[in-house]
Design an enzyme around this catalytic site. Structure first.
Site, PDB file in Angstrom:
ATOM      1  N   GLY A   1       0.851  -1.199   0.000  1.00 22.04           N
ATOM      2  CA  GLY A   1       0.000   0.000   0.000  1.00 22.04           C
ATOM      3  C   GLY A   1       0.881   1.241   0.000  1.00 22.04           C
TER       4      GLY A   1
ATOM      5  CG  HIS B   1     -12.249   8.157   9.638  1.00 24.09           C
ATOM      6  ND1 HIS B   1     -12.977   7.640  10.674  1.00 24.09           N
ATOM      7  CD2 HIS B   1     -10.943   7.887   9.913  1.00 24.09           C
ATOM      8  CE1 HIS B   1     -12.150   7.070  11.549  1.00 24.09           C
ATOM      9  NE2 HIS B   1     -10.912   7.213  11.108  1.00 24.09           N
TER      10      HIS B   1
ATOM     11  CE  LYS C   1     -12.181   4.345   8.191  1.00 26.30           C
ATOM     12  NZ  LYS C   1     -11.045   3.480   7.867  1.00 26.30           N
TER      13      LYS C   1
ATOM     14  CG  ASN D   1      -5.995   4.245  16.002  1.00 24.49           C
ATOM     15  OD1 ASN D   1      -4.904   4.739  16.266  1.00 24.49           O
ATOM     16  ND2 ASN D   1      -6.993   4.947  15.501  1.00 24.49           N
TER      17      ASN D   1
ATOM     18  CB  THR E   1      -5.342  -3.139   5.958  1.00 17.84           C
ATOM     19  OG1 THR E   1      -4.214  -2.701   5.194  1.00 17.84           O
ATOM     20  CG2 THR E   1      -6.573  -3.134   5.073  1.00 17.84           C
ATOM     21  CB  THR E   2      -9.611  -1.004   9.172  1.00 15.83           C
ATOM     22  OG1 THR E   2      -9.845   0.022   8.195  1.00 15.83           O
ATOM     23  CG2 THR E   2      -8.608  -0.511  10.201  1.00 15.83           C
TER      24      THR E   2
ATOM     25  N   GLY F   1      -0.299   4.776  -1.040  1.00 15.30           N
ATOM     26  CA  GLY F   1      -1.452   5.365  -0.346  1.00 15.30           C
ATOM     27  C   GLY F   1      -1.046   6.398   0.699  1.00 15.30           C
TER      28      GLY F   1
HETATM   29  P1  NAD Z   1      -5.315   4.788   0.710  1.00 16.10           P
HETATM   30  O1  NAD Z   1      -6.510   4.471  -0.123  1.00 16.10           O
HETATM   31  O2  NAD Z   1      -4.736   6.150   0.672  1.00 16.10           O
HETATM   32  O3  NAD Z   1      -4.118   3.765   0.370  1.00 16.10           O
HETATM   33  C1  NAD Z   1      -4.289   2.405   0.164  1.00 16.10           C
HETATM   34  C2  NAD Z   1      -3.257   1.989  -0.868  1.00 16.10           C
HETATM   35  O4  NAD Z   1      -3.320   0.559  -0.996  1.00 16.10           O
HETATM   36  C3  NAD Z   1      -3.543   2.568  -2.264  1.00 16.10           C
HETATM   37  O5  NAD Z   1      -2.349   3.113  -2.821  1.00 16.10           O
HETATM   38  C4  NAD Z   1      -4.045   1.377  -3.054  1.00 16.10           C
HETATM   39  O6  NAD Z   1      -3.718   1.440  -4.439  1.00 16.10           O
HETATM   40  C5  NAD Z   1      -3.315   0.237  -2.374  1.00 16.10           C
HETATM   41  N1  NAD Z   1      -3.964  -1.071  -2.574  1.00 16.10           N
HETATM   42  C6  NAD Z   1      -5.296  -1.328  -2.693  1.00 16.10           C
HETATM   43  N2  NAD Z   1      -5.492  -2.643  -2.894  1.00 16.10           N
HETATM   44  C7  NAD Z   1      -4.262  -3.225  -2.891  1.00 16.10           C
HETATM   45  C8  NAD Z   1      -3.807  -4.559  -3.058  1.00 16.10           C
HETATM   46  N3  NAD Z   1      -4.666  -5.574  -3.277  1.00 16.10           N
HETATM   47  N4  NAD Z   1      -2.472  -4.794  -2.983  1.00 16.10           N
HETATM   48  C9  NAD Z   1      -1.595  -3.790  -2.763  1.00 16.10           C
HETATM   49  N5  NAD Z   1      -1.955  -2.486  -2.614  1.00 16.10           N
HETATM   50  C10 NAD Z   1      -3.282  -2.220  -2.675  1.00 16.10           C
HETATM   51  O7  NAD Z   1      -5.744   4.405   2.200  1.00 16.10           O
HETATM   52  P2  NAD Z   1      -5.012   4.834   3.571  1.00 16.10           P
HETATM   53  O8  NAD Z   1      -5.691   6.032   4.118  1.00 16.10           O
HETATM   54  O9  NAD Z   1      -3.528   4.828   3.383  1.00 16.10           O
HETATM   55  O10 NAD Z   1      -5.460   3.615   4.510  1.00 16.10           O
HETATM   56  C11 NAD Z   1      -5.097   2.289   4.178  1.00 16.10           C
HETATM   57  C12 NAD Z   1      -5.708   1.335   5.190  1.00 16.10           C
HETATM   58  O11 NAD Z   1      -5.145   1.596   6.489  1.00 16.10           O
HETATM   59  C13 NAD Z   1      -7.227   1.499   5.357  1.00 16.10           C
HETATM   60  O12 NAD Z   1      -7.792   0.211   5.586  1.00 16.10           O
HETATM   61  C14 NAD Z   1      -7.361   2.359   6.608  1.00 16.10           C
HETATM   62  O13 NAD Z   1      -8.581   2.184   7.275  1.00 16.10           O
HETATM   63  C15 NAD Z   1      -6.193   1.833   7.419  1.00 16.10           C
HETATM   64  N6  NAD Z   1      -5.677   2.742   8.436  1.00 16.10           N
HETATM   65  C16 NAD Z   1      -5.299   2.173   9.610  1.00 16.10           C
HETATM   66  C17 NAD Z   1      -4.716   2.938  10.588  1.00 16.10           C
HETATM   67  C18 NAD Z   1      -4.240   2.274  11.849  1.00 16.10           C
HETATM   68  O14 NAD Z   1      -3.705   2.960  12.764  1.00 16.10           O
HETATM   69  N7  NAD Z   1      -4.362   0.934  11.955  1.00 16.10           N
HETATM   70  C19 NAD Z   1      -4.529   4.313  10.399  1.00 16.10           C
HETATM   71  C20 NAD Z   1      -4.932   4.880   9.186  1.00 16.10           C
HETATM   72  C21 NAD Z   1      -5.496   4.067   8.207  1.00 16.10           C
END
Ligand code: NAD
Length: 254
Positions: A25, A146, A150, A115, A90-91, A28
């Site tokens: 990811g 959010h 999201k 988180n 990821t969530t 992202g």
């Molecule tokens: P985002 O959409 O900005 O980024 C996600 C990235 O993953 C994108 O670049 C996308 O192209 C890529 N992606 C999608 N499917 C994929 C796959 N099959 N293989 C590889 N890459 C793939 O999202 P974000 O804001 O960076 O958030 C990502 C995840 O993290 C979400 O599920 C979000 O809820 C979670 N998150 C968790 C926390 C935490 O503290 N645990 C904090 C923020 C976000």
């Protein structure tokens, strides 16, 4: 698990062992936030993948995932194949995707946390405490806000909060929003409400509403840096752990 990278440096008076990351990811928002803080955490990103790429954890000490729940099985397979520790941020996983993570955790150490911020993990503990102190005469509602991009709702953090409240109150009764003649509130229900808009990084409020008084516990994240630094802290911690499924409260020893 042996640390493949032996180089150790002295930072701010304490030894910080350098470690290597494979990041899924990477393009992202969170992928970028990890890249921004990696050097200052003495971590090196040795492999990056995003949608459509082959997921690889070769030469890394730990694989960090902030991508999509649909990638869970491929990520677990890649980490197990190379016996690499795994941090999943990821969530929104389905039961089947969660099962894949649990299966992987029998073979490799996995931190799976909705988180990574210290503040939110304090909120988890405070929520449990408040629910125990206030008891069943307080109605429980969770509100999360959010940014407009999201993809999953409610947030993983809101689900963790709901799980804590469900355990304390011994109820399965979750209410996702209300509409129309929704009837009087049931005593056992826990309401969850998702607000989406703008660039909000992540707000969570747990409301305990009683007769003549209300307690609200709120956490507001103003930057993704807190999640990124927390994920790197989890990564550094999990590298040396035996196989198993851990969360951020294990990492923080809460
Ligand atoms: P985002 O959409 O900005 O980024 C996600 C990235 O993953 C994108 O670049 C996308 O192209 C890529 N992606 C999608 N499917 C994929 C796959 N099959 N293989 C590889 N890459 C793939 O999202 P974000 O804001 O960076 O958030 C990502 C995840 O993290 C979400 O599920 C979000 O809820 C979670 N998150 C968790 C926390 C935490 O503290 N645990 C904090 C923020 C976000």
């Amino acid at each position: 698990m042996p640390l493949r990278t032996a180089a150790a440096t002295i930072a701010k008076g304490k030894t910080m062992t350098r470690f290597r990351i494979a990041l899924v990811g990477a393009a992202g928002r969170m992928g970028q936030a990890i890249a921004d803080v990696a050097v200052s955490e003495n971590a090196e990103i040795v492999a990056k993948s995003d949608l459509g790429d082959q997921i690889t954890s070769a030469n890394a000490d730990v694989l960090i995932d902030f991508s999509s729940a649909t990638a869970a099985e491929a990520i677990c397979d890649a980490a197990m194949k190379s016996s690499t520790a795994l941090v999943i941020g990821t969530t929104g996983h389905s039961a089947k995707e969660k099962q894949a993570i649990e299966t992987a955790a029998r073979k490799i150490p996995v931190v799976f946390a909705s988180n990574f911020s210290i503040g939110v993990n304090a909120l988890f503990s405070l929520t449990e405490q408040a629910a125990k102190i206030l008891g069943e005469n307080f109605d429980l509602e969770i509100v999360e806000t959010h940014h407009r991009m999201k993809k999953d709702a409610p947030s993983g953090t809101a689900k963790t909060l709901a799980g804590i409240l469900q355990r304390v109150r011994q109820t399965k009764n979750l209410r996702h929003g209300r509409e129309g003649i929704s009837g009087e509130r049931e005593k056992s229900e826990i309401g969850i409400h998702s607000v989406r808009g703008g660039d909000v990084v992540g707000d969570h409020t747990v409301i305990f509403a009683g007769q003549g008084e209300r307690v609200e516990l709120t956490h507001r994240a103003s930057s993704r840096e807190t999640f990124a630094r927390g994920a790197l802290r989890a990564a550094r911690w999990v590298i040396r752990k035996p196989a198993g499924l851990y969360d951020m409260r294990d990492v923080l020893a809460l």
